[in-house]
Design a protein around this motif. Structure first.
Motif, PDB file in Angstrom:
ATOM      1  N   GLY A  82       0.817  -1.210   0.000  1.00  0.00           N
ATOM      2  CA  GLY A  82       0.000   0.000   0.000  1.00  0.00           C
ATOM      3  C   GLY A  82       0.852   1.262   0.000  1.00  0.00           C
ATOM      4  O   GLY A  82       0.504   2.259  -0.639  1.00  0.00           O
TER       5      GLY A  82
ATOM      6  N   ALA B 148      -7.642   4.361  -0.327  1.00  0.00           N
ATOM      7  CA  ALA B 148      -7.883   3.631   0.923  1.00  0.00           C
ATOM      8  C   ALA B 148      -9.233   2.921   0.902  1.00  0.00           C
ATOM      9  O   ALA B 148      -9.339   1.744   1.276  1.00  0.00           O
ATOM     10  CB  ALA B 148      -7.807   4.588   2.110  1.00  0.00           C
TER      11      ALA B 148
ATOM     12  N   GLN C 168     -10.163   4.258   7.084  1.00  0.00           N
ATOM     13  CA  GLN C 168     -11.109   3.376   6.403  1.00  0.00           C
ATOM     14  C   GLN C 168     -12.346   3.140   7.264  1.00  0.00           C
ATOM     15  O   GLN C 168     -13.480   3.173   6.764  1.00  0.00           O
ATOM     16  CB  GLN C 168     -10.434   2.044   6.074  1.00  0.00           C
ATOM     17  CG  GLN C 168      -9.358   2.149   5.008  1.00  0.00           C
ATOM     18  CD  GLN C 168      -8.591   0.852   4.836  1.00  0.00           C
ATOM     19  OE1 GLN C 168      -8.328   0.136   5.809  1.00  0.00           O
ATOM     20  NE2 GLN C 168      -8.229   0.524   3.603  1.00  0.00           N
TER      21      GLN C 168
ATOM     22  N   TYR D 268     -10.195  -1.012   0.733  1.00  0.00           N
ATOM     23  CA  TYR D 268     -10.983  -1.545   1.848  1.00  0.00           C
ATOM     24  C   TYR D 268     -12.160  -2.370   1.349  1.00  0.00           C
ATOM     25  O   TYR D 268     -12.358  -3.521   1.766  1.00  0.00           O
ATOM     26  CB  TYR D 268     -11.484  -0.390   2.707  1.00  0.00           C
ATOM     27  CG  TYR D 268     -12.046  -0.809   4.053  1.00  0.00           C
ATOM     28  CD1 TYR D 268     -11.273  -1.521   4.957  1.00  0.00           C
ATOM     29  CD2 TYR D 268     -13.342  -0.467   4.413  1.00  0.00           C
ATOM     30  CE1 TYR D 268     -11.769  -1.880   6.199  1.00  0.00           C
ATOM     31  CE2 TYR D 268     -13.849  -0.824   5.654  1.00  0.00           C
ATOM     32  CZ  TYR D 268     -13.072  -1.533   6.539  1.00  0.00           C
ATOM     33  OH  TYR D 268     -13.562  -1.896   7.771  1.00  0.00           O
TER      34      TYR D 268
ATOM     35  N   TYR E  46      -4.110   4.483   8.630  1.00  0.00           N
ATOM     36  CA  TYR E  46      -4.761   4.081   7.380  1.00  0.00           C
ATOM     37  C   TYR E  46      -6.052   3.305   7.672  1.00  0.00           C
ATOM     38  O   TYR E  46      -7.117   3.604   7.113  1.00  0.00           O
ATOM     39  CB  TYR E  46      -3.778   3.221   6.597  1.00  0.00           C
ATOM     40  CG  TYR E  46      -4.245   2.690   5.264  1.00  0.00           C
ATOM     41  CD1 TYR E  46      -4.270   3.497   4.135  1.00  0.00           C
ATOM     42  CD2 TYR E  46      -4.602   1.346   5.121  1.00  0.00           C
ATOM     43  CE1 TYR E  46      -4.653   2.996   2.902  1.00  0.00           C
ATOM     44  CE2 TYR E  46      -4.995   0.839   3.891  1.00  0.00           C
ATOM     45  CZ  TYR E  46      -5.016   1.664   2.788  1.00  0.00           C
ATOM     46  OH  TYR E  46      -5.395   1.160   1.565  1.00  0.00           O
ATOM     47  N   THR E  47      -5.969   2.318   8.565  1.00  0.00           N
ATOM     48  CA  THR E  47      -7.152   1.522   8.891  1.00  0.00           C
ATOM     49  C   THR E  47      -8.187   2.349   9.658  1.00  0.00           C
ATOM     50  O   THR E  47      -9.397   2.153   9.474  1.00  0.00           O
ATOM     51  CB  THR E  47      -6.761   0.282   9.725  1.00  0.00           C
ATOM     52  OG1 THR E  47      -5.998   0.687  10.867  1.00  0.00           O
ATOM     53  CG2 THR E  47      -5.938  -0.685   8.903  1.00  0.00           C
TER      54      THR E  47
ATOM     55  N   TYR F 251       0.089   2.478   9.058  1.00  0.00           N
ATOM     56  CA  TYR F 251      -0.968   1.524   8.742  1.00  0.00           C
ATOM     57  C   TYR F 251      -2.126   1.639   9.722  1.00  0.00           C
ATOM     58  O   TYR F 251      -3.295   1.475   9.341  1.00  0.00           O
ATOM     59  CB  TYR F 251      -0.398   0.108   8.753  1.00  0.00           C
ATOM     60  CG  TYR F 251      -1.310  -0.930   8.159  1.00  0.00           C
ATOM     61  CD1 TYR F 251      -1.950  -0.718   6.942  1.00  0.00           C
ATOM     62  CD2 TYR F 251      -1.522  -2.147   8.812  1.00  0.00           C
ATOM     63  CE1 TYR F 251      -2.780  -1.680   6.392  1.00  0.00           C
ATOM     64  CE2 TYR F 251      -2.346  -3.112   8.259  1.00  0.00           C
ATOM     65  CZ  TYR F 251      -2.969  -2.869   7.050  1.00  0.00           C
ATOM     66  OH  TYR F 251      -3.790  -3.835   6.511  1.00  0.00           O
TER      67      TYR F 251
ATOM     68  N   ASP G 298       1.336   5.025  -2.551  1.00  0.00           N
ATOM     69  CA  ASP G 298       1.299   6.342  -1.905  1.00  0.00           C
ATOM     70  C   ASP G 298       2.577   7.127  -2.184  1.00  0.00           C
ATOM     71  O   ASP G 298       2.536   8.339  -2.424  1.00  0.00           O
ATOM     72  CB  ASP G 298       1.102   6.180  -0.399  1.00  0.00           C
ATOM     73  CG  ASP G 298      -0.288   5.686  -0.043  1.00  0.00           C
ATOM     74  OD1 ASP G 298      -1.193   5.814  -0.886  1.00  0.00           O
ATOM     75  OD2 ASP G 298      -0.454   5.160   1.069  1.00  0.00           O
TER      76      ASP G 298
END
Length: 316
Positions: A112, A157, A213, A161, A209-210, A206, A116
């Motif tokens: 990922g 993202a 999402q 997801y 990032y989550t 990360y 980016d």
């Protein structure tokens, strides 16, 4: 071994290297994945790991992206070629991981991160080109570039997801890379900076990032909590199949928000020497698609959450 049998084996191995027919784009199947499969097959006897291919793709893509800074047609063409090459490497890392069953959380994070980094360099190069070389308004271009960059991060993202959610219902936990911020937070807390600083920093990114999402998909989060509380990891096959069929039509939208469509318009804007047009495309067109995708997905899972709470429709 006869040629026909060898061809059949190669075809089976190629299909096994793909995520799923539900989530693959036509262009990926015809171009990126076959080349990525070739790189992956070359890497196996050389003992090259998926993460090594990912790191190579980061450098190739970053160099290619920086070449868009120059207002020179042929330099831009070289940048395009390098970016396409980097994307075939980005395909190869996942295909190699699936072929060798060498999937890791770090590999997921790096994969990922690669895209980016490419696009951060691309956006920076275009902003500097427009302001330093082509003399556009500095404040206006920087604001437009930042808006486009944020739009890109959110779109990438959420596309990622929803594709992994779909893969979860298609292939189960082992066939999906769906992560929760709760799980990533635990991994982050257990990783000591002094022991593995790179992993610690990667997990920090990360984790955010989550969280992003999950923040943008509140109704799915409610559905997910209901689903897990009712079934744990033993989700009924009829429920998974039904969700997969209803969600499948939205996978084309996630594909639009990914690399191919975005880069096709980027190349177009560079070829007609209007690089700022790509920023407008990102902010207007891609955000419209993103909002539509989120609304459709949220509505789908809100309805399923309501069903799960009201009746025990699905049996183990």
């Amino acid at each position: 071994m006869d040629k026909e049998k060898q061809n059949n084996i190669n075809e089976i191995n190629f299909k096994n290297s793909l995520k799923s027919s539900d989530t693959e784009e036509w262009w990926d199947i015809k171009f990126n994945r076959p080349i990525g499969y070739f790189w992956a097959k070359c890497a196996i006897p050389l003992h090259i790991s998926p993460n090594m291919i990912t790191i190579a793709s980061i450098f190739i893509g970053a160099i290619g992206g920086w070449l868009f800074y120059y207002n020179d047609f042929w330099i831009n063409i070289i940048g395009m070629i390098l970016l396409v090459l980097a994307n075939t490497f980005d395909s190869a890392d996942g295909q190699l991981a699936r072929l060798t069953n060498n999937k890791t959380q770090l590999g997921r994070i790096l994969d990922g991160l690669a895209g980016d980094i490419w696009f951060f360099i691309i956006y920076l190069a275009l902003v500097l080109r427009l302001t330093l070389i082509e003399n556009y308004n500095v404040v206006g271009i920087w604001l437009l570039g930042i808006a486009a960059g944020v739009s890109h991060i959110l779109a990438a993202a959420m596309a990622d997801y929803y594709r992994n959610i779909h893969l979860f219902f298609l292939k189960g936990k082992d066939g999906s890379e769906h992560d929760t911020s709760k799980k990533v937070k635990q991994d982050f807390a257990q990783t000591k900076f002094k022991d593995n600083p790179f992993k610690k920093v990667s997990l920090w990114f990360y984790l955010n990032y989550t969280k992003t999402q999950e923040t943008l998909s509140p109704k799915f989060q409610t559905f997910w909590q209901t689903l897990i509380s009712m079934y744990g990891n033993s989700i009924p096959k009829d429920l998974s199949s039904e969700i997969r069929e209803k969600n499948k039509k939205y996978m084309s939208l996630t594909n639009i928000l990914q690399f191919n469509t975005r880069v096709a318009f980027l190349f177009f804007s560079l070829l007609i020497q209007l690089p700022w047009l790509y920023f407008v495309f990102d902010v207007v067109v891609m955000n419209t698609i993103l909002i539509y995708l989120i609304l459709k997905e949220e509505n789908l899972f809100e309805n399923y959450n309501r069903e799960l709470r009201s009746i025990s429709k699905y049996k183990q």
